[in-house]
Scaffold this motif. Sequence first.
Motif, PDB file in Angstrom:
ATOM      1  N   ARG A  71       0.799  -1.077   0.071  1.00  0.00           N
ATOM      2  CA  ARG A  71      -0.037  -0.126  -0.070  1.00  0.00           C
ATOM      3  C   ARG A  71       0.968   1.416  -0.033  1.00  0.00           C
ATOM      4  O   ARG A  71       1.438   1.521   0.974  1.00  0.00           O
ATOM      5  N   ILE A  72       1.087   1.877  -0.951  1.00  0.00           N
ATOM      6  CA  ILE A  72       1.619   3.170  -1.097  1.00  0.00           C
ATOM      7  C   ILE A  72       0.811   4.379  -0.960  1.00  0.00           C
ATOM      8  O   ILE A  72      -0.156   4.779  -1.575  1.00  0.00           O
ATOM      9  N   ARG A  73       0.987   4.980   0.185  1.00  0.00           N
ATOM     10  CA  ARG A  73       0.062   5.945   0.528  1.00  0.00           C
ATOM     11  C   ARG A  73       0.496   7.103   0.000  1.00  0.00           C
ATOM     12  O   ARG A  73       1.523   7.369  -0.432  1.00  0.00           O
ATOM     13  N   ALA A  74      -0.335   8.024   0.094  1.00  0.00           N
ATOM     14  CA  ALA A  74      -0.311   9.422  -0.494  1.00  0.00           C
ATOM     15  C   ALA A  74       0.932  10.272  -0.364  1.00  0.00           C
ATOM     16  O   ALA A  74       1.456  10.046   0.970  1.00  0.00           O
ATOM     17  N   ASN A  75       1.371  10.895  -1.372  1.00  0.00           N
ATOM     18  CA  ASN A  75       2.567  11.538  -1.097  1.00  0.00           C
ATOM     19  C   ASN A  75       3.921  10.879  -0.803  1.00  0.00           C
ATOM     20  O   ASN A  75       4.553  11.135   0.152  1.00  0.00           O
ATOM     21  N   THR A  76       3.838   9.823  -1.525  1.00  0.00           N
ATOM     22  CA  THR A  76       5.208   8.904  -1.136  1.00  0.00           C
ATOM     23  C   THR A  76       6.082   9.107  -2.683  1.00  0.00           C
ATOM     24  O   THR A  76       5.725   9.283  -3.782  1.00  0.00           O
ATOM     25  N   VAL A  77       7.541   9.479  -2.150  1.00  0.00           N
ATOM     26  CA  VAL A  77       8.523   9.694  -3.165  1.00  0.00           C
ATOM     27  C   VAL A  77       9.602   8.426  -3.308  1.00  0.00           C
ATOM     28  O   VAL A  77      10.194   8.395  -2.105  1.00  0.00           O
ATOM     29  N   ILE A  78       9.573   7.667  -4.080  1.00  0.00           N
ATOM     30  CA  ILE A  78      10.386   6.466  -4.275  1.00  0.00           C
ATOM     31  C   ILE A  78      11.735   6.726  -5.123  1.00  0.00           C
ATOM     32  O   ILE A  78      11.663   7.076  -6.302  1.00  0.00           O
ATOM     33  N   ALA A  79      12.742   6.536  -4.398  1.00  0.00           N
ATOM     34  CA  ALA A  79      14.045   6.687  -4.885  1.00  0.00           C
ATOM     35  C   ALA A  79      14.462   5.869  -5.845  1.00  0.00           C
ATOM     36  O   ALA A  79      13.854   4.869  -6.014  1.00  0.00           O
ATOM     37  N   PRO A  80      15.263   6.478  -6.633  1.00  0.00           N
ATOM     38  CA  PRO A  80      15.793   5.363  -7.736  1.00  0.00           C
ATOM     39  C   PRO A  80      16.409   4.245  -7.325  1.00  0.00           C
ATOM     40  O   PRO A  80      16.983   3.861  -6.536  1.00  0.00           O
ATOM     41  N   GLY A  81      15.860   3.042  -8.067  1.00  0.00           N
ATOM     42  CA  GLY A  81      16.226   1.801  -7.815  1.00  0.00           C
ATOM     43  C   GLY A  81      15.702   1.010  -6.280  1.00  0.00           C
ATOM     44  O   GLY A  81      16.095  -0.098  -6.294  1.00  0.00           O
ATOM     45  N   VAL A  82      15.044   1.720  -5.634  1.00  0.00           N
ATOM     46  CA  VAL A  82      14.357   1.071  -4.428  1.00  0.00           C
ATOM     47  C   VAL A  82      13.393   0.132  -4.752  1.00  0.00           C
ATOM     48  O   VAL A  82      12.737   0.331  -5.846  1.00  0.00           O
ATOM     49  N   VAL A  83      13.370  -1.131  -3.993  1.00  0.00           N
ATOM     50  CA  VAL A  83      12.455  -2.111  -4.379  1.00  0.00           C
ATOM     51  C   VAL A  83      11.803  -2.405  -3.092  1.00  0.00           C
ATOM     52  O   VAL A  83      12.066  -2.616  -2.125  1.00  0.00           O
ATOM     53  N   LEU A  84      10.533  -2.415  -3.508  1.00  0.00           N
ATOM     54  CA  LEU A  84       9.361  -2.458  -2.335  1.00  0.00           C
ATOM     55  C   LEU A  84       8.753  -4.044  -2.773  1.00  0.00           C
ATOM     56  O   LEU A  84       8.223  -3.964  -3.712  1.00  0.00           O
ATOM     57  N   VAL A  85       8.750  -4.798  -1.679  1.00  0.00           N
ATOM     58  CA  VAL A  85       8.146  -5.960  -2.227  1.00  0.00           C
ATOM     59  C   VAL A  85       7.384  -6.438  -0.778  1.00  0.00           C
ATOM     60  O   VAL A  85       7.864  -6.410   0.302  1.00  0.00           O
ATOM     61  N   ASP A  86       5.767  -6.362  -0.865  1.00  0.00           N
ATOM     62  CA  ASP A  86       4.810  -6.738   0.142  1.00  0.00           C
ATOM     63  C   ASP A  86       5.285  -5.866   1.158  1.00  0.00           C
ATOM     64  O   ASP A  86       5.363  -6.184   2.627  1.00  0.00           O
TER      65      ASP A  86
END
Length: 217
Positions: free
Chosen positions: A164-179
Motif C-alpha cells: 500500500r503506497i500511501r499518498a505523497n510518497t516519493v520512491i528513490a531510484p532503484g528502490v525495491v518494495l516487495v510486500d
Amino acid sequence: MSPDPDRLAAFVCRQLENFYPDGLDSRAVVQAAMPAALDRVRHCVGQVIAWPQGFDPVMSGQYASFLYFLSNEVGVTLKDGVTATRLFLLNKALHGLELFYDVALPEVFLIGHTPGLVFAKASFGSHLVFHQGCTIGHKLDGHRPHFEGHTVMFPGSMVIGHCRIRANTVIAPGVVLVDCDTPGDCYVLAGPGGPRKPIFKALKAGAAPFWQRYFHA
C-alpha cells in the motif's frame, strides 16, 4: 498543437498496418474511440506543469499515454479486444513499455520517459509519476500493489506484491518494495542493506507536496 481527430485516427491506423500487416481493418473502431481518447489525454496532459502547450502526438510520453487511453477505450468501452491488443503492441513497439489496455490507470498521470516501464493490474490513485525503468508488479499469490495517489517513482524503482503506497510518497531510484507499505508523506530511500532494504524519511514539515513539482495543484 490540437490534432484533428480524423487525421490522427488515420495516422494510428497507418502505424497499425505498417507494424502489423495482418489485413485487419481497424479504422471504424479507432475512429469511434478517438473522441473519448482525445478528451482523456487532453485532460491528463493539461494537468502537467511541463506541458503548457497541450497534447502533441510527436512527444513520446504524451503519445504513449494517448495510445493507452485509445486502447483502453477500444478494449474496455467498445469491447474490441483484438484491436485493443494491437494498439497495446503498437505502444510497446514504439515506446518500450508494457501497459496492457485493461490496466486501470487514473485519469491523471505522467510518464516521464517510457523505456522499460512495466505496469501490472494494480490499483492506482490519481496524480502518479512514473520514470523510466519502473516496475509495478503482482506476485503469483495474486497480491498486487495499491497506490493511494500523488506518488512519484524515480527511475528503476519497483513496487511488487502486497504493497500500500500511501499518498505523497516519493520512491528513490532503484528502490525495491516487495510486500511493503509506505507511511505516506515520505521519501523511500535505499537503506544500509541496499535498495531492497528501504528506509522511510518524512518529508519536510510545511513544504509543498512533492507531486506539485509535476502537476498543477
